[in-house]
Design an enzyme around this catalytic site. Structure first.
Site, mmCIF file in Angstrom:
data_model
loop_
_atom_site.group_PDB
_atom_site.id
_atom_site.type_symbol
_atom_site.label_atom_id
_atom_site.label_comp_id
_atom_site.label_asym_id
_atom_site.label_seq_id
_atom_site.Cartn_x
_atom_site.Cartn_y
_atom_site.Cartn_z
ATOM 1 N N ARG A 261 -13.307 17.854 -70.778
ATOM 2 C CA ARG A 261 -12.502 19.329 -70.509
ATOM 3 C C ARG A 261 -11.014 19.060 -70.436
ATOM 4 O O ARG A 261 -10.590 18.302 -69.623
ATOM 5 C CB ARG A 261 -12.991 20.157 -69.463
ATOM 6 C CG ARG A 261 -14.631 20.519 -69.759
ATOM 7 C CD ARG A 261 -15.138 21.293 -68.523
ATOM 8 N NE ARG A 261 -16.713 21.396 -68.650
ATOM 9 C CZ ARG A 261 -17.576 22.001 -67.886
ATOM 10 N NH1 ARG A 261 -16.981 22.692 -66.948
ATOM 11 N NH2 ARG A 261 -18.826 21.976 -67.967
ATOM 12 N N ARG A 276 -12.251 18.372 -60.303
ATOM 13 C CA ARG A 276 -11.921 19.042 -61.477
ATOM 14 C C ARG A 276 -11.268 17.875 -62.493
ATOM 15 O O ARG A 276 -9.991 17.797 -62.291
ATOM 16 C CB ARG A 276 -10.932 20.248 -61.494
ATOM 17 C CG ARG A 276 -10.682 21.291 -62.543
ATOM 18 C CD ARG A 276 -10.107 22.146 -62.495
ATOM 19 N NE ARG A 276 -10.676 23.311 -61.274
ATOM 20 C CZ ARG A 276 -11.608 23.979 -61.707
ATOM 21 N NH1 ARG A 276 -12.042 24.401 -63.018
ATOM 22 N NH2 ARG A 276 -11.971 24.946 -60.482
ATOM 23 N N GLU A 348 -18.999 24.842 -55.675
ATOM 24 C CA GLU A 348 -20.091 24.728 -56.615
ATOM 25 C C GLU A 348 -20.375 23.483 -57.105
ATOM 26 O O GLU A 348 -19.479 22.611 -57.512
ATOM 27 C CB GLU A 348 -19.615 25.606 -57.831
ATOM 28 C CG GLU A 348 -20.474 25.871 -59.085
ATOM 29 C CD GLU A 348 -19.768 26.064 -60.528
ATOM 30 O OE1 GLU A 348 -20.196 25.497 -61.652
ATOM 31 O OE2 GLU A 348 -18.555 26.562 -60.373
ATOM 32 N N SER A 351 -24.252 25.433 -61.884
ATOM 33 C CA SER A 351 -24.371 26.876 -62.534
ATOM 34 C C SER A 351 -25.674 26.677 -63.277
ATOM 35 O O SER A 351 -25.516 25.940 -64.405
ATOM 36 C CB SER A 351 -23.339 27.308 -63.098
ATOM 37 O OG SER A 351 -22.378 27.892 -62.491
#
Length: 424
Positions: A261, A276, A348, A351
């Site tokens: 990403r 991240r 988190e 999900s």
């Protein structure tokens, strides 16, 4: 992708669902595009029908000796032949405009999704486990991991920011986490392990909703392919343009893959550490389900992800996301948040989303019931079981010791050759 017929049948309900997402009404604009498309299709059909009819009448006129009528009909056929490409181009343009407009609108929330603007409005469904009392100041994972083989400087020298090198036992611990997750999901929860491609075409990204909206958050290769941001893309597209037998549902797939990403929309967020990254490993869970049973499958998938956290004895909580915090393709999402003592906050780690038939419409993925000619769209579900890098963060922070070592969770020790702790 949305069903224009459903919007046509109840535009007010469609706009009301968009309003729950905080979006402006769109039904009138979509129906105007639909009317344009239907008009263009009708014009094309009428022109083709008249061309065929006139061609047939030419022969009759010639047979009866009416050469004037034959000449007039031939001129009409010639004019229609010249006009048809323009009419067909108008039809394609109208269809494209409608498809692009429908594709840009996110999925509609399920009825039981709470109304809200952002993550602050998510609902805590349950909490499992309590944060540990360390008896010393808990450190964040990058400080804990640095003496154990977690190297950000070496990665930055070769690749830039948001990359990491893992050395020695640290690398083995990451591998152990991924293998443990796969073993649980395949051995206990009925998922079939898949080794999918990491590079996919535009159609695959469109099918799961990454394109066109999130192109800037993806890595694009020079030959026109995309590096997958999640194995959801590869696994869900396994049923692309297929008609499945009802008896085969649900299909359950899992994969441990690198994910990529660009994080273009996340400037300034979590710039330190593993939270991240541009490249990270993740065990993905995907299910292809019957529409009548997708809610049940959603709960089963969520429990499958929770099992990993419970076996690792990591405190976590389950969140039901509100309308303003759900992803583009989701109609209902559960987030699992793990406790990070170094940050003193919940983060988190998974999900799990039920996308309904939203992705299936984009992929043309259907199933057929025995003795019925008509087909129906499947429901697709996806989630992390779990994100390996974030689980490594949770292990480092929750199992850290005062002497700088990190205990290896019991369930991971067989994967670590019996190693009980990582030591500086």
């Amino acid at each position: 992708m949305h069903d224009i017929r459903a919007i046509r049948d109840d535009p007010a309900a469609f706009d009301a669902a968009l309003a729950r997402r905080g979006l402006a009404p769109a039904a009138d604009a979509l129906l105007a595009l639909d009317e344009r498309r239907r008009g263009a299709v009708a014009d094309a059909q009428a022109a083709q029908t008249r061309r065929n009819e006139a061609s047939r009448l030419i022969g009759q006129a010639k047979a009866s000796g009416d050469h004037a009528a034959a000449e007039a009909l031939m001129a009409e056929v010639s004019a229609l032949k010249e006009r048809l490409p323009e009419i067909e181009a108008d039809t394609r343009a109208a269809e494209t405009a409608l498809d692009e407009a429908l594709a840009a609108i996110p999925n509609l929330p399920a009825a039981d999704v709470p109304q809200g603007a952002d993550e602050n409005d998510n609902a805590v469904e349950k909490q499992v486990g309590e944060p540990r009392d360390f008896g010393f100041p808990a450190r964040e994972h990058f400080d804990v991991g640095a003496p154990l083989g977690l190297d950000f400087e070496g990665a930055a020298a070769m690749s830039g920011a948001r990359f990491a090198v893992l050395r020695g036992a640290m690398a083995r611990l990451q591998r152990a986490l991924g293998q443990f997750m796969l073993d649980v999901q395949t051995g206990e929860h009925g998922f079939t392990e898949v080794a999918p491609p990491l590079l996919v075409r535009d159609e695959a990204m469109f099918g799961t909703g990454q394109l066109p909206k999130f192109a800037e958050d993806l890595f694009h290769t020079t030959d026109g392919r995309w590096l997958i941001p999640t194995a959801e893309v590869s696994l869900t597209n396994l049923v692309r343009e297929q008609i499945l037998d009802e008896a085969a549902l649900p299909l359950r797939f899992t994969a441990l893959t690198p994910c990529f990403r660009s994080e273009a929309g996340a400037a300034g967020r979590d710039t330190r550490g593993l939270i991240r990254q541009h490249q990270f490993d993740k065990v993905e869970l995907v299910a292809i389900a019957h529409p009548d049973r997708s809610d049940m499958v959603h709960e089963e998938m969520t429990r499958a992800a929770e099992t990993i956290l419970e076996r690792l004895e990591l405190p976590y909580r389950r969140m039901l996301l509100c309308t303003g915090d759900m992803g583009f393709s989701a109609r209902k999402t559960f987030d699992l948040e793990v406790w990070l003592p170094g940050q003193q906050r919940w983060r988190e780690i998974s999900s799990i989303s039920n996308c309904g038939d939203f992705q299936a419409r984009r992929m043309a993925a259907r199933f057929r019931t025995p003795n019925e000619k008509a087909t129906r769209f499947v429901h697709t579900l996806n989630g992390s079981g779990l994100a390996v890098g974030r689980t490594l963060v949770a292990v480092l922070e929750n199992y850290q010791q005062a002497d700088g070592s990190v205990r290896v969770p019991e369930v991971l020790r067989p994967y670590m050759g019996g190693l009980e702790a990582l030591r500086p």
